[in-house]
Scaffold this active site. Structure first.
Site, PDB file in Angstrom:
ATOM      1  N   SER A   1      -3.219  56.737 -35.442  1.00  0.00           N
ATOM      2  CA  SER A   1      -4.038  57.696 -34.690  1.00  0.00           C
ATOM      3  C   SER A   1      -5.461  57.826 -35.239  1.00  0.00           C
ATOM      4  CB  SER A   1      -3.364  59.075 -34.650  1.00  0.00           C
ATOM      5  OG  SER A   1      -2.232  59.027 -33.821  1.00  0.00           O
TER       6      SER A   1
ATOM      7  N   GLY B   1      16.772  63.006 -27.529  1.00  0.00           N
ATOM      8  CA  GLY B   1      15.973  63.823 -28.443  1.00  0.00           C
ATOM      9  C   GLY B   1      14.683  64.284 -27.776  1.00  0.00           C
ATOM     10  N   GLY B   2      13.713  64.645 -28.604  1.00  0.00           N
ATOM     11  CA  GLY B   2      12.447  65.165 -28.096  1.00  0.00           C
ATOM     12  C   GLY B   2      11.686  64.151 -27.258  1.00  0.00           C
ATOM     13  N   ALA B   3      11.692  62.894 -27.680  1.00  0.00           N
ATOM     14  CA  ALA B   3      10.966  61.866 -26.928  1.00  0.00           C
ATOM     15  C   ALA B   3      11.608  61.670 -25.557  1.00  0.00           C
ATOM     16  CB  ALA B   3      10.968  60.552 -27.710  1.00  0.00           C
TER      17      ALA B   3
ATOM     18  N   ASP C   1       2.429  63.595 -24.472  1.00  0.00           N
ATOM     19  CA  ASP C   1       3.377  62.467 -24.534  1.00  0.00           C
ATOM     20  C   ASP C   1       3.893  62.157 -23.130  1.00  0.00           C
ATOM     21  OD1 ASP C   1       3.301  61.960 -27.283  1.00  0.00           O
ATOM     22  OD2 ASP C   1       4.789  63.501 -27.713  1.00  0.00           O
TER      23      ASP C   1
ATOM     24  N   THR D   1       2.553  65.547 -34.979  1.00  0.00           N
ATOM     25  CA  THR D   1       3.583  64.518 -34.896  1.00  0.00           C
ATOM     26  C   THR D   1       4.801  64.944 -35.701  1.00  0.00           C
ATOM     27  OG1 THR D   1       3.989  62.145 -35.044  1.00  0.00           O
ATOM     28  CG2 THR D   1       2.562  63.067 -36.741  1.00  0.00           C
TER      29      THR D   1
ATOM     30  N   ASN E   1       2.439  68.198 -28.801  1.00  0.00           N
ATOM     31  CA  ASN E   1       1.850  67.146 -29.643  1.00  0.00           C
ATOM     32  C   ASN E   1       0.335  67.309 -29.746  1.00  0.00           C
ATOM     33  OD1 ASN E   1       1.065  66.204 -27.069  1.00  0.00           O
ATOM     34  ND2 ASN E   1       0.967  64.100 -27.847  1.00  0.00           N
TER      35      ASN E   1
ATOM     36  N   LYS F   1       6.799  68.786 -33.956  1.00  0.00           N
ATOM     37  CA  LYS F   1       6.470  68.981 -32.536  1.00  0.00           C
ATOM     38  C   LYS F   1       7.177  70.185 -31.903  1.00  0.00           C
ATOM     39  CE  LYS F   1       5.283  64.197 -31.402  1.00  0.00           C
ATOM     40  NZ  LYS F   1       5.437  63.130 -30.426  1.00  0.00           N
TER      41      LYS F   1
ATOM     42  N   SER G   1       0.113  56.183 -39.859  1.00  0.00           N
ATOM     43  CA  SER G   1      -0.297  56.490 -38.485  1.00  0.00           C
ATOM     44  C   SER G   1      -1.543  55.698 -38.074  1.00  0.00           C
ATOM     45  CB  SER G   1      -0.607  57.978 -38.351  1.00  0.00           C
ATOM     46  OG  SER G   1      -1.170  58.218 -37.076  1.00  0.00           O
TER      47      SER G   1
HETATM   48  P1  ATR Z   1      13.024  62.312 -31.234  1.00  0.00           P
HETATM   49  O1  ATR Z   1      12.729  63.769 -31.217  1.00  0.00           O
HETATM   50  O2  ATR Z   1      11.957  61.460 -31.876  1.00  0.00           O
HETATM   51  O3  ATR Z   1      13.429  61.766 -29.908  1.00  0.00           O
HETATM   52  P2  ATR Z   1      15.677  62.803 -32.290  1.00  0.00           P
HETATM   53  O4  ATR Z   1      15.671  64.178 -31.748  1.00  0.00           O
HETATM   54  O5  ATR Z   1      16.176  62.589 -33.675  1.00  0.00           O
HETATM   55  O6  ATR Z   1      14.244  62.129 -32.268  1.00  0.00           O
HETATM   56  O7  ATR Z   1      16.503  61.890 -31.278  1.00  0.00           O
HETATM   57  C1  ATR Z   1      16.794  60.610 -31.561  1.00  0.00           C
HETATM   58  C2  ATR Z   1      17.641  60.007 -30.448  1.00  0.00           C
HETATM   59  O8  ATR Z   1      17.852  58.659 -30.790  1.00  0.00           O
HETATM   60  C3  ATR Z   1      18.998  60.647 -30.289  1.00  0.00           C
HETATM   61  O9  ATR Z   1      19.366  60.663 -28.944  1.00  0.00           O
HETATM   62  C4  ATR Z   1      19.904  59.703 -31.077  1.00  0.00           C
HETATM   63  O10 ATR Z   1      21.231  59.627 -30.625  1.00  0.00           O
HETATM   64  P3  ATR Z   1      22.344  60.702 -31.111  1.00  0.00           P
HETATM   65  O11 ATR Z   1      22.154  61.898 -30.257  1.00  0.00           O
HETATM   66  O12 ATR Z   1      23.619  60.005 -30.881  1.00  0.00           O
HETATM   67  O13 ATR Z   1      22.057  60.934 -32.566  1.00  0.00           O
HETATM   68  C5  ATR Z   1      19.241  58.392 -30.815  1.00  0.00           C
HETATM   69  N1  ATR Z   1      19.577  57.426 -31.862  1.00  0.00           N
HETATM   70  C6  ATR Z   1      19.116  57.408 -33.127  1.00  0.00           C
HETATM   71  N2  ATR Z   1      19.636  56.367 -33.806  1.00  0.00           N
HETATM   72  C7  ATR Z   1      20.448  55.705 -32.946  1.00  0.00           C
HETATM   73  C8  ATR Z   1      21.259  54.531 -33.040  1.00  0.00           C
HETATM   74  N3  ATR Z   1      21.335  53.818 -34.174  1.00  0.00           N
HETATM   75  N4  ATR Z   1      21.929  54.145 -31.937  1.00  0.00           N
HETATM   76  C9  ATR Z   1      21.849  54.848 -30.792  1.00  0.00           C
HETATM   77  N5  ATR Z   1      21.102  55.960 -30.636  1.00  0.00           N
HETATM   78  C10 ATR Z   1      20.407  56.387 -31.693  1.00  0.00           C
END
Ligand code: ATR
Length: 274
Positions: free
Chosen positions: A21, A129-131, A104, A64, A89, A68, A19
């Site tokens: 940070s 996902g979360g981001a 974020d 992180t 976060n 989160k 990190s």
């Molecule tokens: P975060 O909370 O950091 O956003 P997450 O909840 O694991 O992490 O979400 C990751 C996102 O990246 C998901 O939308 C995932 O797509 P899926 O829902 O299909 O799993 C996407 N992602 C991760 N690897 C990927 C890849 N190789 N190609 C396309 N999308 C990907």
């Protein structure tokens, strides 16, 4: 806080070894002449770590991956935007009362506004996902129009339904009609630097591309976008702004955003050269 000693801040994550940070925060406190220590902890048991915030009088914590979402249920209060995003976060310890925030989304908005106007523009958001939730919240808060694109169709559809926007499968990204594309997935993050979430290329109508990944500073997605004539923005600004917002919450003072950014950029460049 230590008795008469420095204010203590912490980073809770697992892993935390790489990190940036601590470097960014210490740079800020040094320049702000605040006697503070920012310590990374590789957390094993989150609940016990959170108890330690109260027990040891830690003033503020950055949270992180992978904590989160999990951290919400251990706090006394969660600020509204963090509750709606479902992720915290930042923890502020006010005399033993722990409140969770999400910087974020606000950091993302600050940075995006430096790059382009948001109001009325259309944004293709890659990931669900979360981001993605933080980014979508920010775009909606500023009057932008998001479209969710995701590899797993059902997951993306559910998120789009929840927030009331449209959805496209990631495999159909070529058909996207958006002013700007924002990658919120971790695809392209070091060491997988030759991967891009848009293997089929940059959709023709997009003129701007943002990647929330900042390591490397130019991901494959951004390199492809630059070659396609798009304006690009790395995740560096969002990273720095989410940290700056934490410092405002913890100290009530204005952090030196530009030197924080410079320091992090230099460290990333150094790491890339080695
Ligand atoms: P975060 O909370 O950091 O956003 P997450 O909840 O694991 O992490 O979400 C990751 C996102 O990246 C998901 O939308 C995932 O797509 P899926 O829902 O299909 O799993 C996407 N992602 C991760 N690897 C990927 C890849 N190789 N190609 C396309 N999308 C990907």
């Amino acid at each position: 806080m230590l008795d008469g000693g420095p204010m203590i801040f912490a980073l809770f994550g697992n892993p935390v070894g790489h990190s940036l940070s601590p470097l960014m925060h210490q740079t800020a406190y040094r320049e702000m002449k605040i006697n503070a220590l920012y310590v990374p902890f590789c957390v094993r048991i989150l609940e016990e770590a959170v108890r330690g915030i109260r027990g040891m009088g830690i003033r503020g914590v950055s949270v992180t991956l992978p904590f989160k979402s999990e951290v919400l249920r251990h706090l006394d209060e969660v600020e509204e935007s963090a509750g709606r995003i479902g992720a915290v976060n930042t923890i502020v310890n006010d005399g033993g009362r722990l409140c969770g925030y999400n910087t974020d989304w606000s950091g993302f908005v600050r940075d995006l506004k430096e790059f382009m106007p948001i109001q009325g523009k259309t944004f293709g958001v890659l990931g669900a996902g979360g981001a993605a939730r933080a980014v979508l919240f920010g775009i909606l808060a500023e009057g932008g129009k998001p479209v969710v694109l995701n590899r797993t169709v059902r997951k993306g559809e559910i998120l789009a339904e929840e927030i009331g926007c449209s959805f496209l499968p990631l495999s159909e990204a070529g058909a996207l009609d958006a002013d700007c594309i924002i990658n919120t997935t971790s695809v392209g993050l070091a060491p997988q630097v030759e991967n891009s979430p848009l293997e089929g290329g940059i959709p023709e109508k997009a003129s701007r591309v943002v990647d929330i990944v900042y390591n490397p500073l130019e991901t494959k997605l951004l390199r492809d976008a630059r070659k396609a004539g798009c304006e690009t923005r790395s995740g560096l600004g969002m990273f720095v702004h989410q940290g700056a917002e934490q410092i405002r919450l913890w100290t009530g003072e204005e952090p030196p955003v530009e030197s924080m950014k410079r320091t992090v950029r230099e460290m990333l460049k150094q790491n890339e050269e080695n």
